[in-house]
Design a protein around this motif. Structure first.
Motif, mmCIF file in Angstrom:
data_model
loop_
_atom_site.group_PDB
_atom_site.id
_atom_site.type_symbol
_atom_site.label_atom_id
_atom_site.label_comp_id
_atom_site.label_asym_id
_atom_site.label_seq_id
_atom_site.Cartn_x
_atom_site.Cartn_y
_atom_site.Cartn_z
ATOM 1 N N ALA A 45 95.912 58.803 48.176
ATOM 2 C CA ALA A 45 94.595 58.904 47.530
ATOM 3 C C ALA A 45 94.377 60.299 46.968
ATOM 4 N N HIS A 48 96.170 60.504 43.742
ATOM 5 C CA HIS A 48 95.420 59.821 42.681
ATOM 6 C C HIS A 48 94.286 60.712 42.173
ATOM 7 N N GLU A 55 88.741 56.223 40.704
ATOM 8 C CA GLU A 55 88.606 54.832 41.150
ATOM 9 C C GLU A 55 89.786 54.412 42.018
ATOM 10 N N GLN A 56 91.008 54.756 41.590
ATOM 11 C CA GLN A 56 92.195 54.405 42.385
ATOM 12 C C GLN A 56 92.203 55.189 43.692
ATOM 13 N N CYS A 58 89.571 56.061 45.377
ATOM 14 C CA CYS A 58 88.606 55.390 46.256
ATOM 15 C C CYS A 58 89.198 54.128 46.875
ATOM 16 N N VAL A 59 89.885 53.341 46.072
ATOM 17 C CA VAL A 59 90.522 52.119 46.585
ATOM 18 C C VAL A 59 91.510 52.472 47.692
ATOM 19 N N THR A 60 92.310 53.495 47.459
ATOM 20 C CA THR A 60 93.330 53.879 48.434
ATOM 21 C C THR A 60 92.687 54.464 49.685
ATOM 22 N N HIS A 62 89.767 53.661 50.854
ATOM 23 C CA HIS A 62 89.220 52.513 51.591
ATOM 24 C C HIS A 62 90.312 51.847 52.419
ATOM 25 N N ARG A 63 91.488 51.681 51.837
ATOM 26 C CA ARG A 63 92.617 51.103 52.592
ATOM 27 C C ARG A 63 92.961 51.975 53.793
ATOM 28 N N ASP A 66 90.482 51.409 56.458
ATOM 29 C CA ASP A 66 90.753 50.129 57.114
ATOM 30 C C ASP A 66 91.754 50.313 58.251
ATOM 31 N N CYS A 97 81.728 53.561 43.585
ATOM 32 C CA CYS A 97 82.865 53.642 44.505
ATOM 33 C C CYS A 97 82.794 54.914 45.342
ATOM 34 N N LEU A 101 82.264 54.888 49.443
ATOM 35 C CA LEU A 101 83.294 55.541 50.237
ATOM 36 C C LEU A 101 82.704 56.689 51.060
#
Length: 112
Positions: A45, A48, A55-56, A58-60, A62-63, A66, A97, A101
Motif C-alpha cells: 500500500a 501504491h 485508491e489502490q 486504500c484497497v490494499t 483495507h486488505r 482484514d 476511501c 480507511l
C-alpha cells in the motif's frame, strides 16, 4: 524482505515493488502468518501511495487491516499509525476511501 522488493524500492520502481509485496502476501498461509501477510500488504500500500495511486493504496490497506483482525503487535500498531499519518494529506480532498480507511485505522488503534 527479499532482494527484489528492496531493489525495486531503492530504484524507485514503486509499481514493481507493490507487485512483489502482493506476491509475498499471497505466498504464505494467511491464517498462520496473518501479521506477516498484513505487513507485506502495508508495504505494498505504501508503494501504491508513493506512485500516486491513493485508491489502490486504500484497497490494499483495507486488505492489510482484514489480516490484522485479532493480531496485536507493536509493528502492526506502528503500521496503522503510519498509515493514518500518510492519509492526513488526503483528508481535505474528502475522498470516501480515505475517510473510511482512516476511521477503520482509528478503531484498530483504539482496540489494540
Amino acid at each position: 524482505m527479499t532482494v527484489s522488493r528492496l531493489v525495486h524500492e531503492t530504484v524507485g520502481d514503486h509499481r514493481a515493488a507493490a507487485e512483489q509485496y502482493a506476491l509475498a502476501a499471497t505466498a504464505r498461509p494467511a491464517n498462520t502468518y496473518a501479521r506477516i501477510v498484513a505487513l507485506d500488504l502495508v508495504a505494498g500500500a505504501e508503494m501504491h501511495l508513493k506512485r500516486g495511486s491513493i485508491e489502490q493504496a486504500c484497497v490494499t490497506w483495507h486488505r492489510a487491516l482484514d489480516h490484522m483482525d485479532g493480531v496485536r503487535s507493536v509493528r502492526t500498531r506502528k503500521a496503522v499509525a503510519r498509515m493514518r499519518g500518510d492519509l492526513a494529506r488526503f483528508r481535505a480532498r474528502s475522498l470516501r476511501c480515505v475517510a473510511d480507511l482512516d476511521e477503520r485505522g482509528r478503531d484498530f488503534l483504539a482496540g489494540a
